[in-house]
Design a protein around this motif. Structure first.
Motif, PDB file in Angstrom:
ATOM      1  N   ILE A  10      47.605  19.717  52.775  1.00 31.18           N
ATOM      2  CA  ILE A  10      46.645  18.673  52.408  1.00 31.18           C
ATOM      3  C   ILE A  10      47.390  17.339  52.318  1.00 31.18           C
ATOM      4  O   ILE A  10      48.255  17.163  51.460  1.00 31.18           O
ATOM      5  N   GLN A  11      47.076  16.417  53.213  1.00 28.26           N
ATOM      6  CA  GLN A  11      47.751  15.117  53.283  1.00 28.26           C
ATOM      7  C   GLN A  11      46.716  13.992  53.186  1.00 28.26           C
ATOM      8  O   GLN A  11      45.836  13.884  54.027  1.00 28.26           O
ATOM      9  N   LYS A  12      46.841  13.184  52.115  1.00 29.88           N
ATOM     10  CA  LYS A  12      46.010  11.984  51.954  1.00 29.88           C
ATOM     11  C   LYS A  12      44.510  12.296  52.166  1.00 29.88           C
ATOM     12  O   LYS A  12      43.847  11.750  53.042  1.00 29.88           O
ATOM     13  N   ASN A  62      40.003  29.783  58.515  1.00 32.06           N
ATOM     14  CA  ASN A  62      41.314  30.156  57.991  1.00 32.06           C
ATOM     15  C   ASN A  62      42.325  29.045  58.257  1.00 32.06           C
ATOM     16  O   ASN A  62      42.389  28.500  59.363  1.00 32.06           O
ATOM     17  N   GLY A  63      43.116  28.715  57.242  1.00 30.47           N
ATOM     18  CA  GLY A  63      44.146  27.705  57.396  1.00 30.47           C
ATOM     19  C   GLY A  63      43.675  26.283  57.216  1.00 30.47           C
ATOM     20  O   GLY A  63      44.468  25.341  57.363  1.00 30.47           O
ATOM     21  N   SER A  64      42.402  26.096  56.879  1.00 24.82           N
ATOM     22  CA  SER A  64      41.878  24.730  56.730  1.00 24.82           C
ATOM     23  C   SER A  64      42.190  24.127  55.365  1.00 24.82           C
ATOM     24  O   SER A  64      41.959  22.939  55.147  1.00 24.82           O
ATOM     25  N   GLY A  65      42.695  24.935  54.424  1.00 23.73           N
ATOM     26  CA  GLY A  65      43.125  24.391  53.137  1.00 23.73           C
ATOM     27  C   GLY A  65      42.256  24.746  51.952  1.00 23.73           C
ATOM     28  O   GLY A  65      42.425  24.181  50.874  1.00 23.73           O
ATOM     29  N   LYS A 445      47.421  18.651  63.898  1.00 24.14           N
ATOM     30  CA  LYS A 445      48.690  19.117  63.363  1.00 24.14           C
ATOM     31  C   LYS A 445      48.531  20.333  62.446  1.00 24.14           C
ATOM     32  O   LYS A 445      49.507  20.833  61.894  1.00 24.14           O
ATOM     33  N   GLY A 446      47.295  20.789  62.283  1.00 26.04           N
ATOM     34  CA  GLY A 446      47.041  21.927  61.409  1.00 26.04           C
ATOM     35  C   GLY A 446      46.858  21.560  59.956  1.00 26.04           C
ATOM     36  O   GLY A 446      46.776  22.446  59.092  1.00 26.04           O
ATOM     37  N   ASN A 447      46.781  20.251  59.650  1.00 24.93           N
ATOM     38  CA  ASN A 447      46.588  19.816  58.269  1.00 24.93           C
ATOM     39  C   ASN A 447      45.116  19.831  57.886  1.00 24.93           C
ATOM     40  O   ASN A 447      44.225  19.727  58.742  1.00 24.93           O
ATOM     41  N   CYS A 448      44.873  19.936  56.588  1.00 21.74           N
ATOM     42  CA  CYS A 448      43.512  19.945  56.052  1.00 21.74           C
ATOM     43  C   CYS A 448      42.818  18.600  56.297  1.00 21.74           C
ATOM     44  O   CYS A 448      43.412  17.536  56.075  1.00 21.74           O
ATOM     45  N   LYS A 449      41.578  18.662  56.723  1.00 17.71           N
ATOM     46  CA  LYS A 449      40.784  17.453  56.925  1.00 17.71           C
ATOM     47  C   LYS A 449      39.405  17.666  56.310  1.00 17.71           C
ATOM     48  O   LYS A 449      38.710  18.624  56.637  1.00 17.71           O
ATOM     49  N   ASN A 450      39.033  16.783  55.395  1.00 16.49           N
ATOM     50  CA  ASN A 450      37.705  16.858  54.778  1.00 16.49           C
ATOM     51  C   ASN A 450      36.689  16.266  55.756  1.00 16.49           C
ATOM     52  O   ASN A 450      36.679  15.060  55.994  1.00 16.49           O
TER      53      ASN A 450
END
Length: 459
Positions: A10-12, A62-65, A445-450
């Motif tokens: 989870i980034q920003k 899966n993997g979304s955070g 990049k596989g990071n969480c996005k709301n």
């Protein structure tokens, strides 16, 4: 509202957990604007679940955070509620800059937990704000009143979170993990005994308040049975004479078609307290509690021993739950805590608790824990984490899970609940308004996005 600068994937990212407030965080100016839809006239599902209940669903692949988000909230709160200022020891492994906002509707105030962001909080309407930075105990009473005690249900394990020491001594700041995870293991036997204890305690409360409707078509306890594992006793003790005496005693009772006697229970106590495993005998002492009167317990037993060879299990007790006292229940739970004895609950339709599916057992446990905590006088508010609650349920049951929990919270008056759950399944969302759902996705990049504002929930 929650802003997370950097935690796992989870980034920003910002997350809004209240349909009533619209929160917008400007990362450049570090300004958080909170708009009250009550004042602007914007449409939102007001009191959709009841005026004392808020629900937030977190959904994504899966993997979304999803689990990371739930874990972050638990960890953030534990760090802020630490009794001693030991945060520096955990900071490199735990959380970075972050921001969490609570709203206390009874006092019409915002509580801002600011972790190294130094946020400028901008509220459009006349709602007072209290901002906590590093000196969080300046107004600890308001902190206690505002932050809900937490029930954390998750079958997943996180070493850092569950090894944390926190303020267990405070009745009004409490984290209850379920299952009970510590030191990289889950003690299912202790968990089972504690769950049974809550079911029995709730039985009396539900009967007194005539609130059985939530359990009526699911599982309404009526009887309790105790079984004896003769092979386990043989393996747990080197005192073969004691072991043989118990087995022979039971066989004699069966031949005479007589019920358990006081003499047998006295012999049983002696054997258990001298088991080879100190761990087992200590467990017996831990759960035993106040001693019950054996004669009265024997008089309430409705069954002679059933010595049919069911994998080495012999049924020796059967009681109507309404007839036994708290001390007697404590003794029966103490027996089952040794693992030489088994305990089971039978409902009015002859359905056994141990015969329920995995998912049904988990739901029944969660319902009973919620009811137990909600009827604790010191707890007025409860934050309930249900991480991946759809695990173990058929799609039809996935719809029922949240329905059962909401029905339960609605019958509990003068308490406030925030139910926060993560799930993979779309079935579980069938009765949840769009404004109560957070949709997560993964970026390149596989990071969480709301992606809540970009998602057409109807599809």
């Amino acid at each position: 509202y929650l802003w997370v600068e950097d935690y796992k994937n989870i980034q920003k990212q910002g997350f809004n957990f209240s349909p009533r407030f619209r929160c917008e965080y400007d990362e450049d100016t570090k300004e958080l604007t909170i708009v009250d839809k009550e004042e602007t006239g914007e449409s939102y599902p007001k009191n959709f679940f009841g005026d004392n209940i808020n629900v937030t669903a977190i959904v994504g692949e899966n993997g979304s955070g999803k689990s990371s988000l739930v874990k972050f909230i638990r960890l953030f709160l534990k760090i802020f509620l630490e009794e001693n200022d030991t945060r520096s020891k955990f900071e490199p492994l735990s959380i970075s800059q972050s921001l969490m906002i609570f709203y206390d509707k009874n006092k019409n105030k915002f509580l801002c937990l600011d972790y190294e962001i130094n946020c400028n909080l901008k509220v459009e309407y006349n709602i007072e704000c209290i901002i906590y930075e590093k000196d969080i105990y300046k107004n600890i009473d308001f902190l206690k009143d505002t932050i809900f005690p937490v029930l954390d249900y998750s079958l997943t394990y996180d070493r850092l979170i569950h090894n944390f020491r926190f303020r267990e001594d405070e009745q009004d700041i409490k984290f209850q993990n379920f299952p009970n995870k510590s030191r990289r293991r889950v003690d299912f036997l202790d968990e089972e005994v504690e769950t049974m204890k809550k079911i029995f305690q709730n039985y009396k409360e539900l009967n007194a308040k005539k609130q059985w409707e939530i359990f009526e078509d699911f599982f309404h306890p009526q009887f309790i049975t105790i079984s004896f594992h003769r092979e386990r006793l043989r393996n747990r003790t080197s005192r073969k004479d004691d072991n043989q005496n118990i087995i022979q005693y039971l066989r004699d009772l069966k031949l005479r078609e007589e019920k358990i006697t006081v003499e047998f229970l006295n012999l049983l106590n002696k054997v258990i307290e001298n088991l080879d495993s100190e761990y087992i005998s200590e467990r017996f002492k831990k759960f035993k509690g106040q001693e019950c009167k054996f004669k009265e317990l024997c008089d309430k037993n409705t069954s002679v021993p059933n010595l049919k060879d069911r994998m080495g299990d012999w049924d020796i007790f059967k009681f109507d739950i309404s007839s036994i006292s708290e001390d007697e229940i404590n003794y029966l739970l103490a027996l089952s805590s040794t693992d030489v004895f088994g305990i089971d609950i039978i409902d009015k339709n002859d359905k056994k608790f141990n015969g329920l599916s995995f998912g049904e057992q988990q739901l029944l446990k969660v319902l009973n824990i919620i009811y137990y905590l909600a009827n604790t006088k010191e707890i007025e508010k409860l934050l309930i984490f249900l991480d991946e609650i759809d695990i173990g349920f058929h799609p039809e049951w996935q719809k029922k899970v949240i329905k059962y929990i909401l029905q339960l919270t609605k019958i509990i008056k003068n308490k406030e609940f925030h139910l926060l759950f993560s799930a993979h399944s779309p079935f579980i969302l069938s009765d949840i308004p769009n404004q109560n759902i957070i949709f997560l996705n993964k970026d390149e990049k596989g990071n969480c996005k709301n992606v809540t504002n970009e998602t057409n929930i109807g599809t």
